[in-house]
Design a protein around this motif. Structure first.
Motif, PDB file in Angstrom:
ATOM      1  N   VAL A 152      72.904  18.459  25.762  1.00  0.00           N
ATOM      2  CA  VAL A 152      72.570  18.544  27.176  1.00  0.00           C
ATOM      3  C   VAL A 152      72.039  19.927  27.504  1.00  0.00           C
ATOM      4  O   VAL A 152      70.996  20.085  28.150  1.00  0.00           O
ATOM      5  CB  VAL A 152      73.828  18.259  28.010  1.00  0.00           C
ATOM      6  CG1 VAL A 152      73.614  18.618  29.449  1.00  0.00           C
ATOM      7  CG2 VAL A 152      74.191  16.802  27.898  1.00  0.00           C
ATOM      8  N   VAL A 153      72.734  20.948  27.027  1.00  0.00           N
ATOM      9  CA  VAL A 153      72.367  22.320  27.346  1.00  0.00           C
ATOM     10  C   VAL A 153      70.961  22.614  26.876  1.00  0.00           C
ATOM     11  O   VAL A 153      70.116  23.108  27.606  1.00  0.00           O
ATOM     12  CB  VAL A 153      73.360  23.294  26.674  1.00  0.00           C
ATOM     13  CG1 VAL A 153      72.884  24.716  26.828  1.00  0.00           C
ATOM     14  CG2 VAL A 153      74.736  23.113  27.259  1.00  0.00           C
ATOM     15  N   VAL A 154      70.674  22.221  25.645  1.00  0.00           N
ATOM     16  CA  VAL A 154      69.401  22.631  25.094  1.00  0.00           C
ATOM     17  C   VAL A 154      68.264  21.732  25.546  1.00  0.00           C
ATOM     18  O   VAL A 154      67.139  22.178  25.687  1.00  0.00           O
ATOM     19  CB  VAL A 154      69.503  22.717  23.560  1.00  0.00           C
ATOM     20  CG1 VAL A 154      68.186  23.139  22.974  1.00  0.00           C
ATOM     21  CG2 VAL A 154      70.587  23.723  23.224  1.00  0.00           C
ATOM     22  N   ALA A 155      68.588  20.475  25.801  1.00  0.00           N
ATOM     23  CA  ALA A 155      67.538  19.606  26.340  1.00  0.00           C
ATOM     24  C   ALA A 155      67.035  20.170  27.648  1.00  0.00           C
ATOM     25  O   ALA A 155      65.853  20.108  27.962  1.00  0.00           O
ATOM     26  CB  ALA A 155      68.058  18.193  26.530  1.00  0.00           C
ATOM     27  N   ALA A 156      67.962  20.756  28.420  1.00  0.00           N
ATOM     28  CA  ALA A 156      67.569  21.339  29.694  1.00  0.00           C
ATOM     29  C   ALA A 156      66.637  22.513  29.466  1.00  0.00           C
ATOM     30  O   ALA A 156      65.760  22.761  30.290  1.00  0.00           O
ATOM     31  CB  ALA A 156      68.796  21.785  30.461  1.00  0.00           C
ATOM     32  N   LEU A 157      66.801  23.154  28.352  1.00  0.00           N
ATOM     33  CA  LEU A 157      65.911  24.275  28.045  1.00  0.00           C
ATOM     34  C   LEU A 157      64.500  23.742  27.830  1.00  0.00           C
ATOM     35  O   LEU A 157      63.519  24.393  28.124  1.00  0.00           O
ATOM     36  CB  LEU A 157      66.362  25.012  26.774  1.00  0.00           C
ATOM     37  CG  LEU A 157      67.627  25.853  26.845  1.00  0.00           C
ATOM     38  CD1 LEU A 157      67.993  26.357  25.447  1.00  0.00           C
ATOM     39  CD2 LEU A 157      67.407  27.042  27.758  1.00  0.00           C
ATOM     40  N   GLY A 158      64.357  22.812  27.139  1.00  0.00           N
ATOM     41  CA  GLY A 158      63.061  22.285  26.706  1.00  0.00           C
ATOM     42  C   GLY A 158      62.229  21.655  27.787  1.00  0.00           C
ATOM     43  O   GLY A 158      61.023  21.823  27.835  1.00  0.00           O
ATOM     44  N   ILE A 159      62.661  21.212  28.582  1.00  0.00           N
ATOM     45  CA  ILE A 159      61.752  20.565  29.455  1.00  0.00           C
ATOM     46  C   ILE A 159      62.053  20.131  30.916  1.00  0.00           C
ATOM     47  O   ILE A 159      62.029  21.075  31.671  1.00  0.00           O
ATOM     48  CB  ILE A 159      61.563  19.147  28.920  1.00  0.00           C
ATOM     49  CG1 ILE A 159      62.779  18.782  28.262  1.00  0.00           C
ATOM     50  CG2 ILE A 159      60.213  19.060  28.822  1.00  0.00           C
ATOM     51  CD1 ILE A 159      62.610  17.707  27.338  1.00  0.00           C
ATOM     52  N   ASP A 190      70.229  14.892  31.498  1.00  0.00           N
ATOM     53  CA  ASP A 190      68.853  15.219  31.123  1.00  0.00           C
ATOM     54  C   ASP A 190      67.858  14.989  32.249  1.00  0.00           C
ATOM     55  O   ASP A 190      66.711  15.418  32.168  1.00  0.00           O
ATOM     56  CB  ASP A 190      68.433  14.366  29.913  1.00  0.00           C
ATOM     57  CG  ASP A 190      69.209  14.733  28.663  1.00  0.00           C
ATOM     58  OD1 ASP A 190      69.435  15.931  28.457  1.00  0.00           O
ATOM     59  OD2 ASP A 190      69.586  13.830  27.904  1.00  0.00           O
ATOM     60  N   LEU A 191      68.292  14.296  33.275  1.00  0.00           N
ATOM     61  CA  LEU A 191      67.358  13.873  34.315  1.00  0.00           C
ATOM     62  C   LEU A 191      66.637  15.044  34.997  1.00  0.00           C
ATOM     63  O   LEU A 191      65.401  14.991  35.167  1.00  0.00           O
ATOM     64  CB  LEU A 191      68.095  13.013  35.348  1.00  0.00           C
ATOM     65  CG  LEU A 191      67.251  12.083  36.197  1.00  0.00           C
ATOM     66  CD1 LEU A 191      66.280  11.263  35.358  1.00  0.00           C
ATOM     67  CD2 LEU A 191      68.135  11.179  37.014  1.00  0.00           C
ATOM     68  N   PRO A 192      67.332  16.140  35.378  1.00  0.00           N
ATOM     69  CA  PRO A 192      66.599  17.237  36.025  1.00  0.00           C
ATOM     70  C   PRO A 192      65.496  17.821  35.140  1.00  0.00           C
ATOM     71  O   PRO A 192      64.378  18.076  35.619  1.00  0.00           O
ATOM     72  CB  PRO A 192      67.702  18.280  36.293  1.00  0.00           C
ATOM     73  CG  PRO A 192      68.968  17.494  36.344  1.00  0.00           C
ATOM     74  CD  PRO A 192      68.784  16.380  35.352  1.00  0.00           C
ATOM     75  N   ALA A 193      65.806  17.998  33.849  1.00  0.00           N
ATOM     76  CA  ALA A 193      64.785  18.552  32.948  1.00  0.00           C
ATOM     77  C   ALA A 193      63.621  17.584  32.805  1.00  0.00           C
ATOM     78  O   ALA A 193      62.450  17.989  32.781  1.00  0.00           O
ATOM     79  CB  ALA A 193      65.400  18.845  31.578  1.00  0.00           C
ATOM     80  N   MET A 194      63.932  16.299  32.727  1.00  0.00           N
ATOM     81  CA  MET A 194      62.876  15.293  32.616  1.00  0.00           C
ATOM     82  C   MET A 194      62.038  15.247  33.901  1.00  0.00           C
ATOM     83  O   MET A 194      60.824  15.086  33.862  1.00  0.00           O
ATOM     84  CB  MET A 194      63.497  13.922  32.359  1.00  0.00           C
ATOM     85  CG  MET A 194      64.129  13.760  31.004  1.00  0.00           C
ATOM     86  SD  MET A 194      62.904  13.695  29.667  1.00  0.00           S
ATOM     87  CE  MET A 194      63.083  15.307  28.975  1.00  0.00           C
ATOM     88  N   GLN A 195      62.716  15.424  35.039  1.00  0.00           N
ATOM     89  CA  GLN A 195      62.001  15.422  36.307  1.00  0.00           C
ATOM     90  C   GLN A 195      61.036  16.607  36.369  1.00  0.00           C
ATOM     91  O   GLN A 195      59.886  16.468  36.820  1.00  0.00           O
ATOM     92  CB  GLN A 195      63.004  15.494  37.469  1.00  0.00           C
ATOM     93  CG  GLN A 195      62.378  15.322  38.838  1.00  0.00           C
ATOM     94  CD  GLN A 195      61.684  13.969  39.009  1.00  0.00           C
ATOM     95  OE1 GLN A 195      62.318  12.935  38.883  1.00  0.00           O
ATOM     96  NE2 GLN A 195      60.373  13.988  39.259  1.00  0.00           N
ATOM     97  N   ARG A 196      61.498  17.761  35.874  1.00  0.00           N
ATOM     98  CA  ARG A 196      60.601  18.930  35.835  1.00  0.00           C
ATOM     99  C   ARG A 196      59.395  18.631  34.947  1.00  0.00           C
ATOM    100  O   ARG A 196      58.262  18.969  35.276  1.00  0.00           O
ATOM    101  CB  ARG A 196      61.354  20.157  35.316  1.00  0.00           C
ATOM    102  CG  ARG A 196      62.209  20.850  36.367  1.00  0.00           C
ATOM    103  CD  ARG A 196      62.558  22.274  35.934  1.00  0.00           C
ATOM    104  NE  ARG A 196      63.293  22.318  34.685  1.00  0.00           N
ATOM    105  CZ  ARG A 196      64.611  22.116  34.583  1.00  0.00           C
ATOM    106  NH1 ARG A 196      65.319  21.857  35.665  1.00  0.00           N
ATOM    107  NH2 ARG A 196      65.208  22.168  33.419  1.00  0.00           N
TER     108      ARG A 196
END
Lengths: 330, 578
Positions: free
Chosen positions: B16-23, B288-294
């Motif tokens: 979760v932490v790193v997925a947020a980094l990526g995208i 992961d949703l916020p990172a995917m939304q970005r």
């Protein structure tokens, strides 16, 4: 003085090979038995899905799970002596070629990580030992301490995130689906995919080597024999790299076997994150599906790799340090 | 009804932490034909060719769908094989596939007319003999297919006959409400390739992962071109596939599909965000949703909100007789008190980070035909919960803030859940926190998947918080869950006689539901089942996730559904642009 290739040294190698075989035997046997006695088996999911009891019983019989563990173990051991490690429940394939295929991938990854860690870690260790007060040495020491505290899996996630942002490197896998089929393109493609997991595995090992080498070299530099050599007018660079470094390599070469074992363990998480098709991933899949022959096969190959690495590191250490050769000879 | 354990998530938190980094409704009579089915919504603008890149989390256990029911094997089967009729996962309705039309001869008999000039990928003509062979293979005892239960009605087998090469007559052993939906469980396999194995009792061992692709053939839109264990599966277009779009363009549009094996969800999403792949195996998790939304806002990918999931996790107590449970743990009042004690909106916010809907029972708003809008999730009511617990003798006798049973022992129970599944672990902890406010102790025990399932199936547990994966929306295809005799009746499975009056009543109603071909009667009977279920609460539901899937922006023709596989269930109609 005993030299590599002499009779005592051969005996030493033979002793270590016997130890290696014992390690493989114990690791694979214990793995198989532990998975056998762990809660659940390869038919647990079938039962949860509501399969009829007769179907579950038939499947258990087909997989040999209805036999006592001692019988199953004896039969497996008898076959294993002929290099038949059984059939994987999960893959429906003989375990031996399956684990060899994956062990080669893990071996490639571990070798690349060891090579990188050695090529970077030893010179950095020399730097921090010979110029301990320089700004660069302080930075390297700080970096090493930080790198030691980062598990390879976390590093692989960080590198994957960086690769996703920059697009410089493939994010995972071992080959691109669209890679050209010729050998050169294939090798280049694998090499590119190797970078990310190698970095993740190598950085903590590199830090370990740097710390070990730095302390060993610092101790060696204060040794009377080195002081005497300096007094004879040997230039510092020659003193450091030809005399002191060789003596100080012993602690590093001595832990090579253990480091290789650590790399195999650390590769588990890295292989999951970077989708590297190695032994760690296969072992994980075997464990979650209670595929006992697959787990035993992975343990056998994994411990064999560790044993070979340990023997090699002992041989290199003995070759490098005359004092060890004497001990081996005695 | 096929039920499966959802996937393990070994390293969820770090990820979760790193997925947020990526995208459809099934028509109970008359003739249904291909003309009744909405055509593929594409036309001449569709770009044909190209390869779709997707990910799966694990290797297929087998290419033989008859023996493997894991998620990847199911997806592979959808790419390689075809069915007589299928459930459209976007509309949840039944639609023609290899059977172009059908009609009911009487309450028990259906005649299906097969498409003409359909051939397997190796050029062999498809006939009714292949249909008969496929069903015989599923029923074969040596094959021990997990699909056989889903192709039985009241534990009895369907009878198939083939008057001619393009006609199949299906006779049900008794009246069956869902009708031909049951045939969605039957992949049609090539008789010419597998008959010998069936005769020799070795069908189970056929088409394992080591089988060369050239030895397999199918009626699906793709053929397996290459399988590299641990790396990827590559599929090529089946040039003999029978479907065409509304403009007459042969399907599939794609030249191929490559499925990369990526065990980690965070790595999957990073690859999607980086444009390496077009589609990933599962839905986007709330973390992961916020990172995917970005990523979507930046134009790097597309997000598709599909709707509320139809298979929410649930909590249940072990109600099996003779398990040594104290009497209070078997009481209805306890279950209702637990339901009232949990703040469902808080559960949605804390466990699903807002990406869920509070639910009252197993049928969620995602189930278009069977969701009962009258049944609403009860609001948190601690006072009423305390009263219910007091009624069964659970009170704080010594003023220490914890409830005691009448015999003076602490009122506590252990709650098993799945280790590594972040949502389930958070859900169990949330329940623990809310019940602590009542003074009811909960010991959350996280176990790895096989150990957890072993504990549940052997009845060695007090309570569990877990979930299943549905494959159809019609409750009559899920009798194992509803009937007291069902093997997947979690709280008290496989009862010889209903242990309680309310279970006996649900049995009656479900039998009525299954045997009726009148949609209104079926709705009425199932509405009463749901009402009894909410009163008795043998399984307690808190929230159902809102399903969001992420794809690359170059992917066209999407019709995602709330059932797995969300996007690739109809890969023939997908196309890739620039």
């Amino acid at each position: 003085m005993m030299v590599p290739g002499g009779p005592p040294f051969v005996l030493f190698v033979i002793r270590r090979l016997f130890f290696a075989l014992a390690l493989v035997f114990v690791a694979s046997s214990v793995s198989l038995l532990l998975v056998r006695v762990a809660p659940g088996d390869a038919t647990t999911q079938m039962r949860f899905d509501g399969a009829p009891a007769a179907s579950v019983a038939e499947e258990r019989s087909r997989l040999g799970l209805d036999r006592p563990w001692s019988t199953q173990y004896r039969q497996w051991l008898a076959a294993a002596l002929h290099l038949d490690l059984g059939m994987s429940f999960r893959y429906g394939r003989p375990v031996a070629p399956l684990v060899v295929e994956r062990a080669l991938n893990t071996g490639l990854l571990a070798l690349a990580a060891l090579a990188l860690a050695t090529l970077a870690g030893l010179p950095l260790g020399v730097l921090t030992a010979t110029r301990p007060r320089s700004l660069l040495a302080r930075g390297v020491r700080l970096g090493s301490v930080m790198a030691l505290s980062w598990p390879p899996m976390l590093l692989s996630l960080v590198f994957a995130a960086m690769a996703a942002r920059t697009g410089w490197l493939p994010l995972g896998g071992m080959r691109s689906p669209m890679a050209a089929p010729d050998a050169l393109s294939h090798a280049w493609d694998v090499a590119r995919h190797l970078v990310l997991p190698t970095l993740a595995l190598a950085i903590p090992v590199c830090a370990t080597f740097e710390r070990l080498q730095s302390r060993a070299l610092a101790a060696t530099l204060s040794d009377p024999c080195v002081t005497a050599a300096a007094a004879r007018g040997i230039p510092p660079s020659r003193l450091h790299f030809r005399h002191a470094l060789r003596l100080a390599l012993t602690p590093v070469t001595a832990v090579y076997g253990a480091i290789a074992g650590g790399l195999l363990g650390g590769s588990f998480g890295v292989e999951i994150v970077t989708a590297w098709p190695g032994l760690g991933r296969l072992l994980y899949e075997g464990l979650i599906s209670r595929d006992l022959y697959l787990v035993a096969g992975c343990a056998a190959l994994g411990s064999a790799l560790v044993a070979v690495a340990t023997v090699l590191s002992d041989v290199v250490a003995a070759w490098n340090d005359p004092r060890l050769r004497e001990q081996v000879g005695s | 009804m096929v039920k499966k354990l959802t996937g393990l998530r070994l390293i969820g938190a770090a990820t979760v932490v790193v997925a947020a980094l990526g995208i459809g409704w099934w028509s109970t009579s008359g003739e249904k034909s291909a003309a009744d089915v909405a055509p593929v919504p594409v036309g001449p603008s569709v770009k044909t060719g190209g390869t779709l890149l997707g990910t799966v989390r694990s290797e297929p256990r087998s290419f033989n769908r008859l023996v493997a029911r894991d998620r990847t094997s199911n997806l592979v089967s959808l790419l390689l094989h075809e069915k007589l009729v299928r459930i459209n996962l976007a509309t949840q309705e039944l639609e023609p596939a290899l059977a172009e039309s059908w009609s009911a001869d009487d309450d028990l008999t259906w005649t299906l007319r097969l498409r003409k000039n359909v051939t397997f990928s190796d050029g062999t003509p498809f006939t009714s003999a292949d249909v008969l062979f496929s069903l015989a293979a599923v029923y074969d005892e040596k094959t021990a297919s997990p699909l056989s239960g889903g192709l039985e009605v009241a534990g009895k087998r369907l009878q198939l006959t083939a008057p001619d090469p393009t006609t199949v007559v299906v006779r049900f052993p008794e009246r069956f409400g869902p009708g031909l939906r049951v045939l969605d469980n039957l992949p049609i396999l090539p008789k010419h390739k597998l008959q010998q194995a069936l005769d020799s009792g070795t069908l189970r061992d056929q088409w394992g992962p080591a089988t060369p692709p050239s030895e397999m053939s199918g009626l699906g839109p793709f053929v397996l071109a290459d399988y590299r264990a641990g790396e990827r599966l590559t599929f090529a277009r089946n040039p003999r596939y029978w479907r065409r779009d509304a403009e007459g363009v042969p399907l599939p549009y794609l030249d191929g599909v490559a499925l990369l094996i990526v065990p980690d969800q965070g790595a999957e999403l990073l690859r999607l965000g980086a444009g390496d792949v077009d589609v990933v195996s599962g839905e986007v998790t709330p973390e992961d949703l916020p990172a995917m939304q970005r990523g979507a806002d930046q134009g790097r990918l597309s997000l598709h909100e599909v709707g509320v999931g139809i298979d929410p996790d649930f909590l249940w107590f072990n109600l099996q007789a003779g398990n040594g449970a104290p009497s209070w743990r078997l009481r209805r009042e306890l279950r209702v008190a637990v339901s009232l004690a949990v703040d469902r909106q808080g559960f949605v916010d804390a466990v699903y980070l807002g990406a869920a809907a509070p639910v009252a029972g197993p049928i969620t708003p995602g189930n278009r035909d069977w969701f009962d809008t009258q049944l609403v999730a009860p609001p948190q009511n601690l006072e009423r919960a305390r009263q219910l617990l007091a009624a069964i003798g659970l009170t704080d006798r010594n003023g220490d803030g914890q409830l005691e049973a009448p015999d003076g022992t602490l009122a506590r129970f252990s709650l098993l859940t799945q280790k590594g599944n972040a949502i389930r672990e958070r859900g169990a902890l949330f329940v623990q926190q809310d019940l602590m406010r009542l003074g009811l102790g909960v010991d959350v025990v996280s176990l790895d998947g096989p150990t957890l399932i072993e504990r549940i199936t052997s009845g060695r547990y007090e309570a569990a918080y877990f979930g299943t994966q549905a494959s159809d929306t019609d409750p009559a295809t899920n009798l194992d869950f509803w009937l007291s005799s069902g093997a997947f009746h979690p709280w008290n499975p496989a009862q010889e006689q209903p242990a309680t009056d309310w279970e006996a009543r649900i049995d009656e109603l479900m039998q009525l539901n299954v045997r009726s071909s009148d949609p209104l009667e079926r709705k009425r009977s199932f509405a009463e089942v749901q009402r009894i279920f909410q009163e008795e609460m043998p399984a307690i539901y808190f929230a159902a996730p809102r399903i969001t899937v992420a794809t690359s922006r170059r992917l066209n023709g999407l019709r995602p559904g709330v059932l797995q596989p969300f996007v690739l269930w109809d890969a023939a109609t997908l196309s890739v642009g620039q």
